[in-house]
Scaffold this motif. Sequence first.
Motif, PDB file in Angstrom:
ATOM      1  N   LEU A  79      -5.313   3.044  -7.971  1.00 45.87           N
ATOM      2  CA  LEU A  79      -5.438   1.589  -7.859  1.00 45.87           C
ATOM      3  C   LEU A  79      -6.235   1.011  -9.021  1.00 45.87           C
ATOM      4  O   LEU A  79      -5.902  -0.041  -9.569  1.00 45.87           O
ATOM      5  CB  LEU A  79      -6.102   1.237  -6.530  1.00 45.87           C
ATOM      6  CG  LEU A  79      -5.879  -0.196  -6.020  1.00 45.87           C
ATOM      7  CD1 LEU A  79      -4.394  -0.450  -5.791  1.00 45.87           C
ATOM      8  CD2 LEU A  79      -6.660  -0.429  -4.737  1.00 45.87           C
ATOM      9  N   HIS A  80      -7.312   1.700  -9.418  1.00 50.49           N
ATOM     10  CA  HIS A  80      -8.081   1.253 -10.582  1.00 50.49           C
ATOM     11  C   HIS A  80      -7.231   1.308 -11.852  1.00 50.49           C
ATOM     12  O   HIS A  80      -7.286   0.413 -12.695  1.00 50.49           O
ATOM     13  CB  HIS A  80      -9.323   2.124 -10.767  1.00 50.49           C
ATOM     14  CG  HIS A  80     -10.440   1.807  -9.816  1.00 50.49           C
ATOM     15  ND1 HIS A  80     -10.696   2.562  -8.706  1.00 50.49           N
ATOM     16  CD2 HIS A  80     -11.362   0.819  -9.826  1.00 50.49           C
ATOM     17  CE1 HIS A  80     -11.724   2.056  -8.062  1.00 50.49           C
ATOM     18  NE2 HIS A  80     -12.157   1.002  -8.709  1.00 50.49           N
ATOM     19  N   THR A 117       1.778   6.824  -9.908  1.00 49.47           N
ATOM     20  CA  THR A 117       1.489   7.246  -8.535  1.00 49.47           C
ATOM     21  C   THR A 117       1.328   6.031  -7.634  1.00 49.47           C
ATOM     22  O   THR A 117       1.837   5.983  -6.507  1.00 49.47           O
ATOM     23  CB  THR A 117       0.210   8.097  -8.498  1.00 49.47           C
ATOM     24  OG1 THR A 117       0.397   9.276  -9.291  1.00 49.47           O
ATOM     25  CG2 THR A 117      -0.145   8.510  -7.071  1.00 49.47           C
ATOM     26  N   CYS A 118       0.617   5.023  -8.133  1.00 51.30           N
ATOM     27  CA  CYS A 118       0.398   3.803  -7.358  1.00 51.30           C
ATOM     28  C   CYS A 118       1.706   3.036  -7.167  1.00 51.30           C
ATOM     29  O   CYS A 118       1.961   2.512  -6.081  1.00 51.30           O
ATOM     30  CB  CYS A 118      -0.634   2.933  -8.075  1.00 51.30           C
ATOM     31  SG  CYS A 118      -1.600   1.900  -6.968  1.00 51.30           S
ATOM     32  N   PHE A 119       2.542   2.965  -8.196  1.00 53.97           N
ATOM     33  CA  PHE A 119       3.840   2.292  -8.069  1.00 53.97           C
ATOM     34  C   PHE A 119       4.689   2.941  -6.974  1.00 53.97           C
ATOM     35  O   PHE A 119       5.332   2.252  -6.181  1.00 53.97           O
ATOM     36  CB  PHE A 119       4.594   2.349  -9.400  1.00 53.97           C
ATOM     37  CG  PHE A 119       4.245   1.235 -10.356  1.00 53.97           C
ATOM     38  CD1 PHE A 119       3.680   0.056  -9.909  1.00 53.97           C
ATOM     39  CD2 PHE A 119       4.499   1.365 -11.720  1.00 53.97           C
ATOM     40  CE1 PHE A 119       3.363  -0.974 -10.785  1.00 53.97           C
ATOM     41  CE2 PHE A 119       4.201   0.339 -12.604  1.00 53.97           C
ATOM     42  CZ  PHE A 119       3.621  -0.829 -12.132  1.00 53.97           C
ATOM     43  N   ARG A 121       3.656   4.549  -4.382  1.00 53.88           N
ATOM     44  CA  ARG A 121       3.082   4.256  -3.070  1.00 53.88           C
ATOM     45  C   ARG A 121       3.416   2.832  -2.625  1.00 53.88           C
ATOM     46  O   ARG A 121       3.743   2.591  -1.465  1.00 53.88           O
ATOM     47  CB  ARG A 121       1.558   4.418  -3.113  1.00 53.88           C
ATOM     48  CG  ARG A 121       1.062   5.850  -3.204  1.00 53.88           C
ATOM     49  CD  ARG A 121      -0.459   5.847  -3.258  1.00 53.88           C
ATOM     50  NE  ARG A 121      -1.002   7.190  -3.383  1.00 53.88           N
ATOM     51  CZ  ARG A 121      -2.297   7.456  -3.526  1.00 53.88           C
ATOM     52  NH1 ARG A 121      -3.158   6.449  -3.577  1.00 53.88           N
ATOM     53  NH2 ARG A 121      -2.717   8.695  -3.620  1.00 53.88           N
ATOM     54  N   LEU A 122       3.312   1.902  -3.550  1.00 47.97           N
ATOM     55  CA  LEU A 122       3.461   0.487  -3.194  1.00 47.97           C
ATOM     56  C   LEU A 122       4.917   0.049  -3.109  1.00 47.97           C
ATOM     57  O   LEU A 122       5.225  -0.943  -2.442  1.00 47.97           O
ATOM     58  CB  LEU A 122       2.713  -0.379  -4.225  1.00 47.97           C
ATOM     59  CG  LEU A 122       1.204  -0.157  -4.311  1.00 47.97           C
ATOM     60  CD1 LEU A 122       0.610  -0.969  -5.443  1.00 47.97           C
ATOM     61  CD2 LEU A 122       0.538  -0.533  -3.001  1.00 47.97           C
ATOM     62  N   PHE A 123       5.809   0.761  -3.797  1.00 47.70           N
ATOM     63  CA  PHE A 123       7.230   0.384  -3.801  1.00 47.70           C
ATOM     64  C   PHE A 123       8.088   1.599  -3.433  1.00 47.70           C
ATOM     65  O   PHE A 123       8.762   2.186  -4.294  1.00 47.70           O
ATOM     66  CB  PHE A 123       7.630  -0.157  -5.178  1.00 47.70           C
ATOM     67  CG  PHE A 123       6.854  -1.358  -5.610  1.00 47.70           C
ATOM     68  CD1 PHE A 123       7.173  -2.629  -5.154  1.00 47.70           C
ATOM     69  CD2 PHE A 123       5.768  -1.216  -6.476  1.00 47.70           C
ATOM     70  CE1 PHE A 123       6.450  -3.730  -5.547  1.00 47.70           C
ATOM     71  CE2 PHE A 123       5.040  -2.322  -6.875  1.00 47.70           C
ATOM     72  CZ  PHE A 123       5.375  -3.582  -6.408  1.00 47.70           C
ATOM     73  N   PRO A 124       8.067   1.990  -2.153  1.00 45.26           N
ATOM     74  CA  PRO A 124       8.874   3.150  -1.731  1.00 45.26           C
ATOM     75  C   PRO A 124      10.375   2.883  -1.802  1.00 45.26           C
ATOM     76  O   PRO A 124      11.163   3.825  -1.907  1.00 45.26           O
ATOM     77  CB  PRO A 124       8.411   3.388  -0.288  1.00 45.26           C
ATOM     78  CG  PRO A 124       7.878   2.058   0.171  1.00 45.26           C
ATOM     79  CD  PRO A 124       7.283   1.418  -1.042  1.00 45.26           C
ATOM     80  N   ASN A 125      10.757   1.604  -1.751  1.00 41.97           N
ATOM     81  CA  ASN A 125      12.175   1.258  -1.871  1.00 41.97           C
ATOM     82  C   ASN A 125      12.642   1.481  -3.313  1.00 41.97           C
ATOM     83  O   ASN A 125      12.019   1.007  -4.262  1.00 41.97           O
ATOM     84  CB  ASN A 125      12.376  -0.209  -1.461  1.00 41.97           C
ATOM     85  CG  ASN A 125      13.819  -0.645  -1.583  1.00 41.97           C
ATOM     86  OD1 ASN A 125      14.270  -1.006  -2.659  1.00 41.97           O
ATOM     87  ND2 ASN A 125      14.537  -0.619  -0.467  1.00 41.97           N
ATOM     88  N   PRO A 264      -4.207   5.864   0.347  1.00 37.05           N
ATOM     89  CA  PRO A 264      -2.996   5.035   0.416  1.00 37.05           C
ATOM     90  C   PRO A 264      -3.079   3.918   1.441  1.00 37.05           C
ATOM     91  O   PRO A 264      -2.642   2.800   1.194  1.00 37.05           O
ATOM     92  CB  PRO A 264      -1.912   6.055   0.792  1.00 37.05           C
ATOM     93  CG  PRO A 264      -2.434   7.362   0.276  1.00 37.05           C
ATOM     94  CD  PRO A 264      -3.921   7.297   0.447  1.00 37.05           C
ATOM     95  N   GLU A 265      -3.660   4.206   2.639  1.00 39.15           N
ATOM     96  CA  GLU A 265      -3.759   3.173   3.665  1.00 39.15           C
ATOM     97  C   GLU A 265      -4.678   2.051   3.204  1.00 39.15           C
ATOM     98  O   GLU A 265      -4.411   0.869   3.449  1.00 39.15           O
ATOM     99  CB  GLU A 265      -4.282   3.783   4.967  1.00 39.15           C
ATOM    100  CG  GLU A 265      -3.288   4.748   5.616  1.00 39.15           C
ATOM    101  CD  GLU A 265      -3.816   5.302   6.921  1.00 39.15           C
ATOM    102  OE1 GLU A 265      -4.948   4.922   7.299  1.00 39.15           O
ATOM    103  OE2 GLU A 265      -3.112   6.098   7.557  1.00 39.15           O
ATOM    104  N   LEU A 266      -5.782   2.416   2.525  1.00 33.03           N
ATOM    105  CA  LEU A 266      -6.701   1.404   2.024  1.00 33.03           C
ATOM    106  C   LEU A 266      -6.033   0.556   0.958  1.00 33.03           C
ATOM    107  O   LEU A 266      -6.202  -0.671   0.919  1.00 33.03           O
ATOM    108  CB  LEU A 266      -7.958   2.069   1.463  1.00 33.03           C
ATOM    109  CG  LEU A 266      -9.022   1.137   0.891  1.00 33.03           C
ATOM    110  CD1 LEU A 266      -9.538   0.180   1.967  1.00 33.03           C
ATOM    111  CD2 LEU A 266     -10.180   1.949   0.304  1.00 33.03           C
ATOM    112  N   GLU A 267      -5.241   1.181   0.096  1.00 34.83           N
ATOM    113  CA  GLU A 267      -4.530   0.426  -0.933  1.00 34.83           C
ATOM    114  C   GLU A 267      -3.585  -0.582  -0.303  1.00 34.83           C
ATOM    115  O   GLU A 267      -3.523  -1.745  -0.714  1.00 34.83           O
ATOM    116  CB  GLU A 267      -3.738   1.399  -1.828  1.00 34.83           C
ATOM    117  CG  GLU A 267      -4.601   2.219  -2.763  1.00 34.83           C
ATOM    118  CD  GLU A 267      -3.755   3.098  -3.645  1.00 34.83           C
ATOM    119  OE1 GLU A 267      -2.518   2.998  -3.564  1.00 34.83           O
ATOM    120  OE2 GLU A 267      -4.325   3.891  -4.411  1.00 34.83           O
TER     121      GLU A 267
END
Length: 274
Positions: A79-80, A117-119, A121-125, A264-267
């Motif tokens: 996230l950072h 990695t963050c992408f 997590r945030l965009f599973p589609n 991941p849940e916190l993000e």
Amino acid sequence: MNGLLIREDDTVKANSVKEKILDDDWWDKVSYILSFTEPIYDMIRIYKKEKLPLSARSIFYDVVHQVLVSQWTKNNTPLHCLAHSLNPRYYSDAWLLEDSKRLPPHRDGEISQEKQTCFRRLFPNDDEHDRVLEEYALFSMKVGPFEDLICITKMDTMEPKSWWANFGAQTPLLQTLAFKLLGQPSSSSCAERNWSTYAFIHSLRRNRLTTSRAQDLVYIHNNLRLLSRAPNDGVNMWDVGGDAFDSMEDVGFLEFADLSLDEPELESDLLVNV
């Protein structure tokens, strides 16, 4: 004649010392230097107190090294890295030319890997993931909607959220992420306050609490504290210490240093609830 020159020289020195003593900016620089040299000095003193030869390895060094690694790990999460990658200043020529070793985020291997990695997590589609990758390519390479001269020159001088508001409309996924991430303070104080509340509830004297029960009590305590800020005297007694409350008596320093935002849940909660 020589005495006169000596007196004049002393006056010049005295005035120079006087200017330094009265210069707040000079004292700020002294405080800044002391802030990072004092811990080093204390470390050397402890090492000397152990009376070890210079070739020996101090146990204290391993403890300090573990703390430093924990602090870096805590502040080096996907996230950072994503927030760093979305800050337009780090792509500007003005910032990059300040140090020849600097690289824009999309050319830094570690930051790019954590951002990806963050992408994911945030965009599973798959479709949204492909779209956000395309948008980031346009942004990082300064092409398409970002090749305008004003857009590029403002990267270094304009506040990041304002920059995205002015120039990010054609990349809506990135713009939305930027609004949420770059509007957050770079601090873990909220997580640390929650950890303090947990330490207050789950202490050595109450160590038989189950994890779920302790989490429920933390949730209730924090919400009651928020309610106490409302104009209702009936719940003011629940605001134990307010935001200044900090009970870490049962938490070791190394455990505290290991707290991380790489969850991941916190993000997801952070980005959804902003």
